[in-house]
Scaffold this motif. Structure first.
Motif, PDB file in Angstrom:
ATOM      1  N   ALA A 294     165.428  37.240  11.550  1.00  0.00           N
ATOM      2  CA  ALA A 294     166.007  36.270  10.856  1.00  0.00           C
ATOM      3  C   ALA A 294     166.001  35.195  11.625  1.00  0.00           C
ATOM      4  N   ASP A 295     166.562  35.170  12.965  1.00  0.00           N
ATOM      5  CA  ASP A 295     166.776  34.313  14.041  1.00  0.00           C
ATOM      6  C   ASP A 295     165.475  33.601  14.205  1.00  0.00           C
ATOM      7  N   LEU A 296     164.401  34.336  14.301  1.00  0.00           N
ATOM      8  CA  LEU A 296     162.991  33.590  14.654  1.00  0.00           C
ATOM      9  C   LEU A 296     162.643  32.794  13.543  1.00  0.00           C
ATOM     10  N   VAL A 297     162.821  33.294  12.412  1.00  0.00           N
ATOM     11  CA  VAL A 297     162.426  32.438  10.974  1.00  0.00           C
ATOM     12  C   VAL A 297     163.227  31.328  11.037  1.00  0.00           C
ATOM     13  N   VAL A 298     164.482  31.234  11.089  1.00  0.00           N
ATOM     14  CA  VAL A 298     165.324  30.086  10.893  1.00  0.00           C
ATOM     15  C   VAL A 298     165.026  29.303  11.801  1.00  0.00           C
TER      16      VAL A 298
ATOM     17  N   VAL B 190     167.641  38.886  -0.694  1.00  0.00           N
ATOM     18  CA  VAL B 190     166.989  40.303  -0.385  1.00  0.00           C
ATOM     19  C   VAL B 190     166.337  39.882   0.914  1.00  0.00           C
ATOM     20  N   VAL B 191     165.551  38.920   1.032  1.00  0.00           N
ATOM     21  CA  VAL B 191     164.583  38.447   2.130  1.00  0.00           C
ATOM     22  C   VAL B 191     165.301  38.228   3.356  1.00  0.00           C
ATOM     23  N   GLN B 192     166.305  37.626   3.305  1.00  0.00           N
ATOM     24  CA  GLN B 192     167.169  37.338   4.412  1.00  0.00           C
ATOM     25  C   GLN B 192     167.711  38.704   5.172  1.00  0.00           C
ATOM     26  N   GLN B 193     168.156  39.395   4.326  1.00  0.00           N
ATOM     27  CA  GLN B 193     168.742  40.771   4.383  1.00  0.00           C
ATOM     28  C   GLN B 193     167.752  41.609   5.241  1.00  0.00           C
ATOM     29  N   TRP B 194     166.746  41.512   4.722  1.00  0.00           N
ATOM     30  CA  TRP B 194     165.390  42.207   5.538  1.00  0.00           C
ATOM     31  C   TRP B 194     165.275  41.567   6.888  1.00  0.00           C
ATOM     32  N   PHE B 195     165.122  40.554   6.893  1.00  0.00           N
ATOM     33  CA  PHE B 195     164.950  39.772   8.030  1.00  0.00           C
ATOM     34  C   PHE B 195     166.066  40.196   9.146  1.00  0.00           C
ATOM     35  N   GLN B 196     167.336  39.933   8.683  1.00  0.00           N
ATOM     36  CA  GLN B 196     168.273  40.493   9.713  1.00  0.00           C
ATOM     37  C   GLN B 196     168.535  41.762  10.328  1.00  0.00           C
ATOM     38  N   GLN B 197     167.739  42.543   9.433  1.00  0.00           N
ATOM     39  CA  GLN B 197     168.167  43.901  10.016  1.00  0.00           C
ATOM     40  C   GLN B 197     166.869  44.733  10.964  1.00  0.00           C
TER      41      GLN B 197
END
Lengths: 157, 157
Positions: B80-84, B124-131
DNA sequence: CAGGTACCCTACCTACCCGATAGGAAACGC
DNA sequence: GCGTTTCCTATCGGGTAGGTAGGGTACCTG
């Protein structure tokens, strides 16, 4: 990392049909009406419906009283169907590009890891798309008290 | 409906650092090496690293023996950090565009339903990215038996 | 202190594709 | 046959992703 306007338009359009004809399934809804309600350029909407028709999601009827109607019942059409039809991707929404990275001679060292990653993401998203049906959206619309156009129900009085 | 090459490159690059320096965290890895291993154009990779640095994900060291290294431990940096940082979107990967549809005068009838929909997808997507952490990826790399470059470990003999 | 190494900043360029518009043909209903 | 509505194809402008380029700045080493 976004859905195309085409897909968003398409979802709204199909939802519109499902919602308007929830009491009279199979009745054709003209594109012109949908375009006005959903604020989608008519000529562009026509193209979208061609894609949907070729994908077997809607059927059409020409001439006066013509329009589009759902080929399958609303609870048998999922978001996944729409996305596949409109986004132009059969399978692998994210992974597809990552693949081409490998295809080029000399694959990156981390390809094994990252490709698997994108495929997992694909799985998560596609699964989510598959479990949302048009009927679900209709129910949501009703719960929110959205207004239906009366002209269609006229014939049921 | 796809991640940019920038993000995919960035993930590979950060993974590369995490993987190469898993036994010697904090050691700088030069962009040139990463570019060769990961098959990313050097000058483009440099730009990517600038974004990552400004986002506080990596730090840099100039001159000989210079390069980039992770600012936080690998298990504290998520996809998530990278995507943001790289996708240039703070929040709302899918919903953002749907919003603008409303903004235009005369919102579509189904906006209430569809906007909520895209926001759920975002979640849903962000949660997946975060984990998914970089450390997870390193472990995967080890499980697959990926090769490390020896030059970094030399100094630990 | 000289020179090579490697990061840093900004500008620019180009090919692609999304979103949209347009013209006209074919089918349908009355 | 006449209006309506779908159908097919072509075109096109603008935005942007992806990459190149040039020059600068800090840092280490000898």
């Amino acid at each position: 990392m976004k859905l195309s306007a085409k897909t968003r338009y398409g979802v709204r359009a199909v939802f519109d049909i499902a919602f308007q004809t929830q009491n009279c399934p199979g009745v054709a809804v003209p594109a012109k009406e949908i375009a006005e309600r959903e604020k989608v350029p008519l000529r562009y909407l026509e193209q979208i419906f061609q894609d949907l028709r070729r994908a077997g999601l809607v059927e059409s009827k020409r001439g006066p009283r013509g329009g589009y109607f759902l080929k399958r019942p609303a609870d048998k059409t999922t978001l996944a169907d729409l996305v596949v039809a409109l986004e132009g991707v059969s399978a692998g929404l994210f992974a597809s590009d990552a693949r081409s990275d490998d295809a080029e001679l000399g694959k990156p060292a981390s390809a094994e890891v990252t490709c698997a990653l994108w495929e997992e993401l694909d799985g998560v998203v596609q699964q989510w798309f598959q479990q949302v049906t048009m009927d679900d959206l209709v129910k949501r619309g009703n719960a929110l008290g959205l207004g239906r156009d009366d002209t269609l129900n006229m014939y049921f009085i």
